[in-house]
Scaffold this motif. Structure first.
Motif, PDB file in Angstrom:
ATOM      1  N   GLU A  26       0.801  -1.212   0.000  1.00  0.00           N
ATOM      2  CA  GLU A  26       0.000   0.000   0.000  1.00  0.00           C
ATOM      3  C   GLU A  26       0.837   1.266   0.000  1.00  0.00           C
ATOM      4  OE1 GLU A  26      -2.529  -2.842   2.644  1.00  0.00           O
ATOM      5  OE2 GLU A  26      -0.514  -2.759   1.776  1.00  0.00           O
ATOM      6  N   THR A  27       1.985   1.213   0.692  1.00  0.00           N
ATOM      7  CA  THR A  27       2.771   2.443   0.826  1.00  0.00           C
ATOM      8  C   THR A  27       3.435   2.873  -0.473  1.00  0.00           C
ATOM      9  OG1 THR A  27       4.718   1.203   1.581  1.00  0.00           O
ATOM     10  CG2 THR A  27       3.212   2.028   3.277  1.00  0.00           C
ATOM     11  N   ARG A  28       3.449   2.006  -1.482  1.00  0.00           N
ATOM     12  CA  ARG A  28       3.952   2.458  -2.786  1.00  0.00           C
ATOM     13  C   ARG A  28       3.128   3.623  -3.324  1.00  0.00           C
ATOM     14  NH1 ARG A  28       7.695  -0.782  -5.370  1.00  0.00           N
ATOM     15  NH2 ARG A  28       8.026  -2.888  -4.521  1.00  0.00           N
ATOM     16  N   ALA A  29       1.880   3.719  -2.873  1.00  0.00           N
ATOM     17  CA  ALA A  29       0.991   4.774  -3.352  1.00  0.00           C
ATOM     18  C   ALA A  29       0.790   5.881  -2.322  1.00  0.00           C
ATOM     19  CB  ALA A  29      -0.374   4.173  -3.720  1.00  0.00           C
ATOM     20  N   TRP A  30       1.486   5.803  -1.193  1.00  0.00           N
ATOM     21  CA  TRP A  30       1.278   6.783  -0.132  1.00  0.00           C
ATOM     22  C   TRP A  30       2.205   7.982  -0.314  1.00  0.00           C
ATOM     23  CZ3 TRP A  30       0.422   3.930   5.213  1.00  0.00           C
ATOM     24  CH2 TRP A  30      -0.770   3.210   5.143  1.00  0.00           C
ATOM     25  N   GLY A  31       1.848   8.841  -1.231  1.00  0.00           N
ATOM     26  CA  GLY A  31       2.591  10.065  -1.454  1.00  0.00           C
ATOM     27  C   GLY A  31       1.625  11.205  -1.720  1.00  0.00           C
ATOM     28  N   PRO A  32       2.111  12.449  -1.790  1.00  0.00           N
ATOM     29  CA  PRO A  32       3.510  12.869  -1.686  1.00  0.00           C
ATOM     30  C   PRO A  32       4.037  12.756  -0.254  1.00  0.00           C
ATOM     31  CG  PRO A  32       2.064  14.782  -1.746  1.00  0.00           C
ATOM     32  CD  PRO A  32       1.191  13.591  -1.913  1.00  0.00           C
ATOM     33  N   PRO A  33       5.376  12.949  -0.121  1.00  0.00           N
ATOM     34  CA  PRO A  33       6.362  13.233  -1.173  1.00  0.00           C
ATOM     35  C   PRO A  33       6.830  11.979  -1.910  1.00  0.00           C
ATOM     36  CG  PRO A  33       7.409  13.266   0.977  1.00  0.00           C
ATOM     37  CD  PRO A  33       5.955  13.052   1.235  1.00  0.00           C
ATOM     38  N   HIS A  34       7.466  12.225  -3.064  1.00  0.00           N
ATOM     39  CA  HIS A  34       8.035  11.171  -3.889  1.00  0.00           C
ATOM     40  C   HIS A  34       9.510  11.474  -4.170  1.00  0.00           C
ATOM     41  CE1 HIS A  34       3.697  10.895  -4.814  1.00  0.00           C
ATOM     42  NE2 HIS A  34       3.928   9.607  -5.013  1.00  0.00           N
ATOM     43  N   ALA A  35      10.259  10.439  -4.460  1.00  0.00           N
ATOM     44  CA  ALA A  35      11.640  10.594  -4.923  1.00  0.00           C
ATOM     45  C   ALA A  35      11.821   9.650  -6.098  1.00  0.00           C
ATOM     46  CB  ALA A  35      12.636  10.263  -3.821  1.00  0.00           C
ATOM     47  N   GLY A  36      12.160  10.214  -7.248  1.00  0.00           N
ATOM     48  CA  GLY A  36      12.293   9.390  -8.439  1.00  0.00           C
ATOM     49  C   GLY A  36      10.997   8.700  -8.820  1.00  0.00           C
ATOM     50  N   GLY A  37       9.871   9.337  -8.510  1.00  0.00           N
ATOM     51  CA  GLY A  37       8.577   8.770  -8.855  1.00  0.00           C
ATOM     52  C   GLY A  37       8.062   7.740  -7.869  1.00  0.00           C
ATOM     53  N   VAL A  38       8.797   7.464  -6.772  1.00  0.00           N
ATOM     54  CA  VAL A  38       8.402   6.461  -5.786  1.00  0.00           C
ATOM     55  C   VAL A  38       8.076   7.162  -4.476  1.00  0.00           C
ATOM     56  CG1 VAL A  38       9.090   4.361  -4.566  1.00  0.00           C
ATOM     57  CG2 VAL A  38       9.935   4.799  -6.886  1.00  0.00           C
ATOM     58  N   ALA A  39       7.011   6.735  -3.820  1.00  0.00           N
ATOM     59  CA  ALA A  39       6.626   7.329  -2.541  1.00  0.00           C
ATOM     60  C   ALA A  39       7.738   7.132  -1.515  1.00  0.00           C
ATOM     61  CB  ALA A  39       5.335   6.702  -2.043  1.00  0.00           C
ATOM     62  N   THR A  40       8.128   8.210  -0.840  1.00  0.00           N
ATOM     63  CA  THR A  40       9.198   8.105   0.147  1.00  0.00           C
ATOM     64  C   THR A  40       8.771   7.269   1.346  1.00  0.00           C
ATOM     65  OG1 THR A  40       8.519  10.226   1.128  1.00  0.00           O
ATOM     66  CG2 THR A  40      10.255  10.275  -0.546  1.00  0.00           C
ATOM     67  N   TYR A  41       7.484   7.138   1.595  1.00  0.00           N
ATOM     68  CA  TYR A  41       7.009   6.259   2.667  1.00  0.00           C
ATOM     69  C   TYR A  41       7.496   4.832   2.411  1.00  0.00           C
ATOM     70  CZ  TYR A  41       3.825   5.231   6.558  1.00  0.00           C
ATOM     71  OH  TYR A  41       3.298   4.896   7.778  1.00  0.00           O
ATOM     72  N   PHE A  42       7.300   4.343   1.184  1.00  0.00           N
ATOM     73  CA  PHE A  42       7.772   2.997   0.840  1.00  0.00           C
ATOM     74  C   PHE A  42       9.290   2.913   0.915  1.00  0.00           C
ATOM     75  CE2 PHE A  42       9.372  -0.067  -2.268  1.00  0.00           C
ATOM     76  CZ  PHE A  42       8.718  -1.220  -1.871  1.00  0.00           C
ATOM     77  N   LEU A  43       9.967   3.946   0.434  1.00  0.00           N
ATOM     78  CA  LEU A  43      11.430   3.936   0.436  1.00  0.00           C
ATOM     79  C   LEU A  43      12.005   3.862   1.846  1.00  0.00           C
ATOM     80  CD1 LEU A  43      12.157   6.715  -2.238  1.00  0.00           C
ATOM     81  CD2 LEU A  43      12.190   4.229  -2.571  1.00  0.00           C
ATOM     82  N   SER A  44      11.254   4.349   2.835  1.00  0.00           N
ATOM     83  CA  SER A  44      11.801   4.466   4.185  1.00  0.00           C
ATOM     84  C   SER A  44      11.999   3.132   4.879  1.00  0.00           C
ATOM     85  CB  SER A  44      10.887   5.356   5.044  1.00  0.00           C
ATOM     86  OG  SER A  44       9.653   4.711   5.321  1.00  0.00           O
TER      87      SER A  44
END
Length: 361
Positions: free
Chosen positions: A42-60
């Protein structure tokens, strides 16, 4: 060599608590395979913010993992998931209780065919009578008492600025997994590890919880003050807020000397911490005007060498600047993506950053 090198983790976690736990294991060397629905976490879609088109929530919370897409509602998906699990040392999942059983992937389904498996279930409110309650951090903060002691003033409860209960639950899950692996290495026996948001929160409220269980005291909102220490709160300076965290009588005496009010340290109302707590309003009425004569930086530079804990209220940019200035190296670059460093420092087997959070599948 990594501390957890050779360990294989089948990660059925979603959103925050379980993925944070598995990222901690991955940073320490475990091979983590993240199992995702075709729609993705789900967190792939939890933005903004984004980095490189990917939600930073998922990146974290998903670096050092690989991603595999499995539809567990299909025979093929269940079969592939079972094959993955049978080759893993650890399973981590945070579906609602009973969901993994529907897929034939519960601990009871697997323990006989894989007796060495460490199986970690993360829930909101346990697998018993709380099984049907949704495991959302905000809900846990509300019903678990955290919001009842957090806020500017009584009657105005607020949540913390981050999903803190999820993060704490992830840490507890990782500790539980490591303890179970220690036992497995000694005996060959795996086991079920269970953590839930509510129990973790009650434990993590430490002194507030113990005040209730041991003394029957139900705490309330005190704003930025501490129920047992004074002065320990947010204060105003000439330019911006800062905190004072005076933890003992010696520190208080040094504070008074620095503020040119040394007599307060001998005043019967303030000489001992218990007295200061009882007369905190009077104390702060005397200290406040003194503190407003200097900037937050001035007081930080003046009081810190004296051993009086204080500091300005930084935003995240200021916080990262402080950590970097102290040599803590808070940011790591993973294939050009800047992420927060793992806070665990090991002298022989430090955390490694082998890959950025994976694309879906």
């Amino acid at each position: 060599m990594s501390a957890l090198g050779g360990l294989v983790v089948a990660d059925f976690g979603r959103v925050l608590a379980a993925p944070y736990a598995t990222m901690l294991l991955a940073d320490l060397g475990a091979e983590v395979v993240k199992v995702e629905h075709p729609r993705g976490d789900e967190t792939r879609a939890w933005g903004p913010p984004h980095a490189g088109g990917v939600a930073t929530y998922f990146l974290s919370v998903n670096r050092n993992k690989t991603s595999t897409v499995l539809d567990l509602s299909t025979v093929e998906g269940k079969s592939a998931a079972r094959e993955l699990v049978l080759g893993a040392d650890v399973v981590v999942e945070n579906f609602r209780p009973g969901t993994m059983a529907r897929f034939g992937l519960s601990y009871e389904d697997l323990r006989t065919v894989h007796p060495g498996l460490v199986y970690c279930s993360v829930t909101g409110f346990g697998a018993g009578r709380g099984r049907d309650l949704p495991g959302y951090d905000l809900l846990a903060q509300a019903v678990g008492g955290l919001m009842s002691v957090t806020g500017a003033r009584p009657g105005e409860p607020v949540k913390t600025g981050v999903a803190l209960v999820d993060v704490l639950t992830g840490v507890h899950a990782a500790v539980g997994v490591l303890a179970a692996l220690r036992h497995r290495d000694a005996t060959g026996e795996g086991q079920l590890v269970e953590v839930d948001l509510l129990s973790v929160l009650l434990s993590s409220m430490v002194n507030q919880s113990a005040g209730y269980t041991a003394a029957g005291v139900v705490p309330g909102i005190m704003g930025n003050r501490h129920p047992s220490i004074a002065p320990y709160e947010l204060v105003e300076t000439a330019d911006r807020p800062m905190v004072l965290a005076v933890g003992n009588d010696r520190q208080f005496a040094r504070l008074c000397a620095a503020l040119d009010v040394p007599a307060l340290a001998a005043d019967p109302r303030f000489a001992a911490n218990t007295d200061r707590v009882a007369h905190v309003d009077e104390l702060m009425a005397l200290l406040g005007p003194r503190l407003r004569t200097g900037t937050a930086r001035h007081w930080f530079d003046t009081l810190t060498p004296l051993g009086v804990p204080c500091g300005p209220v930084n935003d995240l940019a200021g916080a990262f600047d402080l950590a970097a200035g102290l040599g803590l190296e808070p940011v790591v670059s993973v294939d050009g993506l800047d992420l927060v460093a793992n806070p665990i420092r090991l002298s022989r087997t430090p955390a490694t950053y082998r890959s950025p959070p994976p694309p879906l599948g």
